[in-house]
Design a protein around this motif. Structure first.
Motif, PDB file in Angstrom:
ATOM      1  N   LYS A 115       0.813  -1.218   0.000  1.00 15.28           N
ATOM      2  CA  LYS A 115       0.000   0.000   0.000  1.00 15.28           C
ATOM      3  C   LYS A 115       0.850   1.273   0.000  1.00 15.28           C
ATOM      4  CE  LYS A 115      -3.150   3.132   1.161  1.00 15.28           C
ATOM      5  NZ  LYS A 115      -4.135   3.661   0.219  1.00 15.28           N
ATOM      6  N   ILE A 116       1.818   1.338   0.897  1.00 14.16           N
ATOM      7  CA  ILE A 116       2.567   2.577   1.070  1.00 14.16           C
ATOM      8  C   ILE A 116       3.791   2.639   0.156  1.00 14.16           C
ATOM      9  CG2 ILE A 116       3.788   4.050   2.705  1.00 14.16           C
ATOM     10  CD1 ILE A 116       0.773   3.875   3.146  1.00 14.16           C
ATOM     11  N   HIS A 117       4.681   1.645   0.266  1.00 14.02           N
ATOM     12  CA  HIS A 117       5.927   1.713  -0.496  1.00 14.02           C
ATOM     13  C   HIS A 117       5.683   1.665  -2.001  1.00 14.02           C
ATOM     14  CE1 HIS A 117      10.050   1.219  -1.685  1.00 14.02           C
ATOM     15  NE2 HIS A 117       9.800   0.050  -2.237  1.00 14.02           N
ATOM     16  N   HIS A 118       4.868   0.730  -2.456  1.00 10.75           N
ATOM     17  CA  HIS A 118       4.615   0.627  -3.892  1.00 10.75           C
ATOM     18  C   HIS A 118       3.628   1.681  -4.381  1.00 10.75           C
ATOM     19  CE1 HIS A 118       6.720  -2.892  -5.562  1.00 10.75           C
ATOM     20  NE2 HIS A 118       6.760  -3.300  -4.309  1.00 10.75           N
ATOM     21  N   GLY A 119       2.638   1.994  -3.578  1.00 10.31           N
ATOM     22  CA  GLY A 119       1.645   2.973  -4.006  1.00 10.31           C
ATOM     23  C   GLY A 119       2.176   4.389  -4.038  1.00 10.31           C
ATOM     24  N   TYR A 120       3.146   4.686  -3.176  1.00 10.78           N
ATOM     25  CA  TYR A 120       3.674   6.042  -3.075  1.00 10.78           C
ATOM     26  C   TYR A 120       5.196   6.030  -3.118  1.00 10.78           C
ATOM     27  CZ  TYR A 120      -1.090   6.990  -1.533  1.00 10.78           C
ATOM     28  OH  TYR A 120      -2.452   7.084  -1.459  1.00 10.78           O
ATOM     29  N   THR A 121       5.737   5.334  -4.073  1.00 19.02           N
ATOM     30  CA  THR A 121       7.190   5.235  -4.209  1.00 19.02           C
ATOM     31  C   THR A 121       7.830   6.615  -4.318  1.00 19.02           C
ATOM     32  OG1 THR A 121       6.973   3.101  -5.327  1.00 19.02           O
ATOM     33  CG2 THR A 121       9.057   4.269  -5.603  1.00 19.02           C
TER      34      THR A 121
ATOM     35  N   ILE B  99       7.381  11.960  -0.536  1.00 20.06           N
ATOM     36  CA  ILE B  99       7.822  12.420   0.773  1.00 20.06           C
ATOM     37  C   ILE B  99       6.738  12.171   1.829  1.00 20.06           C
ATOM     38  CG2 ILE B  99       8.531  14.428   2.126  1.00 20.06           C
ATOM     39  CD1 ILE B  99      10.631  13.545   0.181  1.00 20.06           C
ATOM     40  N   GLY B 100       7.137  11.577   2.933  1.00 24.82           N
ATOM     41  CA  GLY B 100       6.226  11.325   4.035  1.00 24.82           C
ATOM     42  C   GLY B 100       5.402  10.068   3.889  1.00 24.82           C
ATOM     43  N   LEU B 101       5.514   9.376   2.757  1.00 25.72           N
ATOM     44  CA  LEU B 101       4.745   8.147   2.540  1.00 25.72           C
ATOM     45  C   LEU B 101       5.695   7.009   2.154  1.00 25.72           C
ATOM     46  CD1 LEU B 101       1.709   9.751   0.687  1.00 25.72           C
ATOM     47  CD2 LEU B 101       1.664   8.656   2.939  1.00 25.72           C
ATOM     48  N   GLY B 102       6.001   6.906   0.871  1.00 26.15           N
ATOM     49  CA  GLY B 102       6.861   5.814   0.421  1.00 26.15           C
ATOM     50  C   GLY B 102       8.273   6.246   0.127  1.00 26.15           C
ATOM     51  N   ASP B 103       8.826   7.139   0.956  1.00 26.78           N
ATOM     52  CA  ASP B 103      10.159   7.696   0.694  1.00 26.78           C
ATOM     53  C   ASP B 103      11.294   6.909   1.348  1.00 26.78           C
ATOM     54  OD1 ASP B 103       9.647   8.301   3.297  1.00 26.78           O
ATOM     55  OD2 ASP B 103       9.848  10.471   3.099  1.00 26.78           O
ATOM     56  N   SER B 104      10.988   5.698   1.863  1.00 33.52           N
ATOM     57  CA  SER B 104      11.990   4.828   2.505  1.00 33.52           C
ATOM     58  C   SER B 104      12.585   5.439   3.762  1.00 33.52           C
ATOM     59  CB  SER B 104      13.122   4.481   1.517  1.00 33.52           C
ATOM     60  OG  SER B 104      12.624   3.798   0.387  1.00 33.52           O
ATOM     61  N   SER B 105      11.900   6.412   4.353  1.00 32.12           N
ATOM     62  CA  SER B 105      12.436   7.066   5.550  1.00 32.12           C
ATOM     63  C   SER B 105      12.434   6.138   6.761  1.00 32.12           C
ATOM     64  CB  SER B 105      11.631   8.328   5.864  1.00 32.12           C
ATOM     65  OG  SER B 105      10.262   8.020   6.085  1.00 32.12           O
ATOM     66  N   THR B 106      11.658   5.050   6.720  1.00 30.62           N
ATOM     67  CA  THR B 106      11.655   4.108   7.837  1.00 30.62           C
ATOM     68  C   THR B 106      13.012   3.433   8.002  1.00 30.62           C
ATOM     69  OG1 THR B 106      10.772   2.414   6.351  1.00 30.62           O
ATOM     70  CG2 THR B 106       9.189   3.640   7.685  1.00 30.62           C
TER      71      THR B 106
ATOM     72  N   MET C 245      12.739  12.634  -5.257  1.00 31.29           N
ATOM     73  CA  MET C 245      11.619  12.516  -4.336  1.00 31.29           C
ATOM     74  C   MET C 245      10.586  13.584  -4.692  1.00 31.29           C
ATOM     75  SD  MET C 245      12.204  10.121  -1.927  1.00 31.29           S
ATOM     76  CE  MET C 245      13.604   9.038  -1.565  1.00 31.29           C
ATOM     77  N   PHE C 246       9.306  13.268  -4.457  1.00 29.78           N
ATOM     78  CA  PHE C 246       8.232  14.155  -4.892  1.00 29.78           C
ATOM     79  C   PHE C 246       7.246  14.430  -3.763  1.00 29.78           C
ATOM     80  CE2 PHE C 246       9.713  11.580  -8.419  1.00 29.78           C
ATOM     81  CZ  PHE C 246       9.983  12.534  -9.394  1.00 29.78           C
ATOM     82  N   ALA C 247       6.581  15.569  -3.841  1.00 28.33           N
ATOM     83  CA  ALA C 247       5.459  15.858  -2.947  1.00 28.33           C
ATOM     84  C   ALA C 247       4.240  15.095  -3.441  1.00 28.33           C
ATOM     85  CB  ALA C 247       5.176  17.357  -2.922  1.00 28.33           C
ATOM     86  N   ALA C 248       3.349  14.749  -2.525  1.00 34.21           N
ATOM     87  CA  ALA C 248       2.186  13.934  -2.894  1.00 34.21           C
ATOM     88  C   ALA C 248       1.286  14.621  -3.911  1.00 34.21           C
ATOM     89  CB  ALA C 248       1.390  13.587  -1.634  1.00 34.21           C
ATOM     90  N   ASP C 249       1.208  15.948  -3.851  1.00 31.87           N
ATOM     91  CA  ASP C 249       0.335  16.657  -4.781  1.00 31.87           C
ATOM     92  C   ASP C 249       1.060  17.080  -6.051  1.00 31.87           C
ATOM     93  OD1 ASP C 249       1.953  18.499  -3.573  1.00 31.87           O
ATOM     94  OD2 ASP C 249       0.396  20.013  -3.269  1.00 31.87           O
ATOM     95  N   ARG C 250       2.310  16.652  -6.207  1.00 32.15           N
ATOM     96  CA  ARG C 250       3.079  16.998  -7.396  1.00 32.15           C
ATOM     97  C   ARG C 250       3.782  15.773  -7.979  1.00 32.15           C
ATOM     98  NH1 ARG C 250       2.175  22.003  -9.818  1.00 32.15           N
ATOM     99  NH2 ARG C 250       1.571  23.462  -8.191  1.00 32.15           N
ATOM    100  N   LYS C 251       3.271  14.605  -7.694  1.00 33.32           N
ATOM    101  CA  LYS C 251       3.953  13.410  -8.208  1.00 33.32           C
ATOM    102  C   LYS C 251       3.617  13.208  -9.675  1.00 33.32           C
ATOM    103  CE  LYS C 251       0.390  10.010  -6.922  1.00 33.32           C
ATOM    104  NZ  LYS C 251       0.149   8.673  -6.369  1.00 33.32           N
ATOM    105  N   PRO C 252       4.564  12.684 -10.445  1.00 28.91           N
ATOM    106  CA  PRO C 252       4.304  12.409 -11.854  1.00 28.91           C
ATOM    107  C   PRO C 252       3.452  11.161 -12.020  1.00 28.91           C
ATOM    108  CG  PRO C 252       6.499  11.678 -11.270  1.00 28.91           C
ATOM    109  CD  PRO C 252       5.936  12.364 -10.054  1.00 28.91           C
ATOM    110  N   LYS C 253       3.079  10.864 -13.248  1.00 29.98           N
ATOM    111  CA  LYS C 253       2.338   9.647 -13.526  1.00 29.98           C
ATOM    112  C   LYS C 253       3.217   8.434 -13.237  1.00 29.98           C
ATOM    113  CE  LYS C 253      -1.594  11.313 -15.165  1.00 29.98           C
ATOM    114  NZ  LYS C 253      -2.919  10.982 -14.616  1.00 29.98           N
TER     115      LYS C 253
END
Length: 395
Positions: free
Chosen positions: A179-185, A188-195, A292-300
């Motif tokens: 859900k998180i890593h693949h959906g929001y690769t 920033i703040g989601l799938g950015d591998s910060s964990t 890395m991208f912002a959630a509201d500015r991510k590319p396709k």
């Protein structure tokens, strides 16, 4: 089998594929892969940050349609390969690798009975490789239901590999990874591998000493995450975790002949951390340091995955233990996550040729090169917040 469509760019104004424009890319709706998925606590999850449809007009709309056409064209090419592949190619090869690993377990435990150094070390090496094959390769494939086309059996394999072998929780593993890593690769703040970041550790401790603690931290983290799952799932996870750890301990005492509990526990730690260093390194090398991208500015999707994912060269040991999708076919895996390791390897020439033909990024680097990069720029990559990348004028 249905497919999941799942430093090339810089700051505003930087060239991407040799062309520059002043038009930024707008955000997009949540990827179809993620819609309707259930969080571990039972709540429904929809679009995370931007749940409004973005209406694109003029050049932006045409560009968005062009990107969707690229992904559809690539998916069609891959689908043809999948349909023409046999069950052995789609699932059999990887199942055989996991089966061979199980068959090596008796030899590994028996080698540990020897008082001589070479057989004993052979036992440690065998059990260490088998452990990582089951816990990394097996768990990863099971989390994507890539071992079988049956959802029921997929759930069984997920529980076996993730909970019994890996001492983790299925619900949290699939939620955070799929859900998180693949959906929001690389969002920033989601799938950015910060964990994976531990900014309080210096570069040498993190890269060379901290990985030894992975076998201890994994079940502890799982226990903490059980607070977020239903009590029935938590109880099942606890039973599977205890059974898996106790079986390993019992076999060392009664088959390998260890005389003291502490020596058996030390051997457990040694075998379970044998490949912990490349495990940690691979997880940070293939995403951190890329755009890395912002959630509201991510590319396709096709640009997101081609920009934010990196392939490492093939390596016999890591290919066997971790799987092609985590090593040399990571770009292919992020584009088509439901495919098995062997199928990712099979479609690799098609994907790489297509992306290069369309002048899209296809990131590749060596293990040694990434290791030097992270040692030299550790604070920038692993301590400070990464800079945002905004794609402009991809034409």
């Amino acid at each position: 089998m249905p497919l999941e469509d799942g430093d090339a760019a810089g700051q505003r104004g930087q060239r991407v594929n040799g062309k520059v424009s002043g038009t930024p890319w707008l955000g997009e709706k949540e990827d179809p892969l993620l819609q309707g998925m259930t969080a571990p606590d039972g709540s429904r999850t929809g679009p995370a940050l931007d749940d409004k449809d973005v209406t694109l007009k003029g050049p932006l709309q045409q560009a968005g349609q062009s990107e969707e056409a690229l992904m559809a064209e690539l998916s069609g090419l891959v689908q043809k390969v999948v349909k023409s592949s046999s069950w052995w190619e789609r699932h059999g090869v990887d199942i055989s690798i996991l089966g061979c690993s199980f068959l090596l377990l008796p030899a590994g435990f028996l080698c540990l009975r020897s008082a001589q150094a070479i057989p004993f070390l052979a036992g440690v090496l065998t059990l260490g490789v088998v452990h990582h094959t089951l816990t990394v390769k097996g768990s990863h494939l099971a989390s994507h239901n890539a071992l079988t086309e049956s959802k029921s059996w997929g759930k069984v394999w997920a529980i076996f590999f993730i909970e019994l072998c890996s001492a983790f929780t299925v619900e949290q593993a699939t939620y955070n990874h799929v859900k998180i890593h693949h959906g929001y690769t690389n969002i920033i703040g989601l799938g950015d591998s910060s964990t994976w970041k531990l900014p309080f550790l210096n570069r040498y401790i993190y890269m060379f000493i901290a990985p030894l603690a992975v076998p201890i931290l994994t079940p502890l983290v799982a226990l903490d995450l059980l607070r977020n799952v239903e009590w029935k799932a938590a109880l099942r996870t606890l039973c599977c975790m205890f059974l898996g750890l106790y079986c390993h301990y019992w076999l060392l005492l009664h088959v390998s002949g260890f005389q003291s509990p502490w020596s058996a526990l030390l051997c457990m730690l040694l075998t379970r951390s044998l490949l912990a260093h490349p495990y940690v390194h691979v997880n940070i090398f293939q995403h951190i340091g890329l755009p890395m991208f912002a959630a509201d500015r991510k590319p396709k999707r096709i640009h997101l995955m081609s920009l934010g994912v990196l392939n490492l060269p093939r390596n016999a040991l890591l290919d066997w233990s971790f799987g092609h999708s985590l090593i040399s076919c990571h770009v292919e895996h992020h584009l088509f996550p439901s495919l098995s390791d062997n199928m990712c390897l099979k479609i690799k020439p098609i994907v790489s040729q297509y992306l290069k033909q369309k002048k899209l990024p296809y990131n590749e680097d060596t293990y040694a090169s990434r290791l030097r990069l992270f040692l030299q720029r550790y604070e920038e990559l692993m301590v400070h917040a990464p800079p945002l990348t905004e794609l402009v004028g991809i034409q």
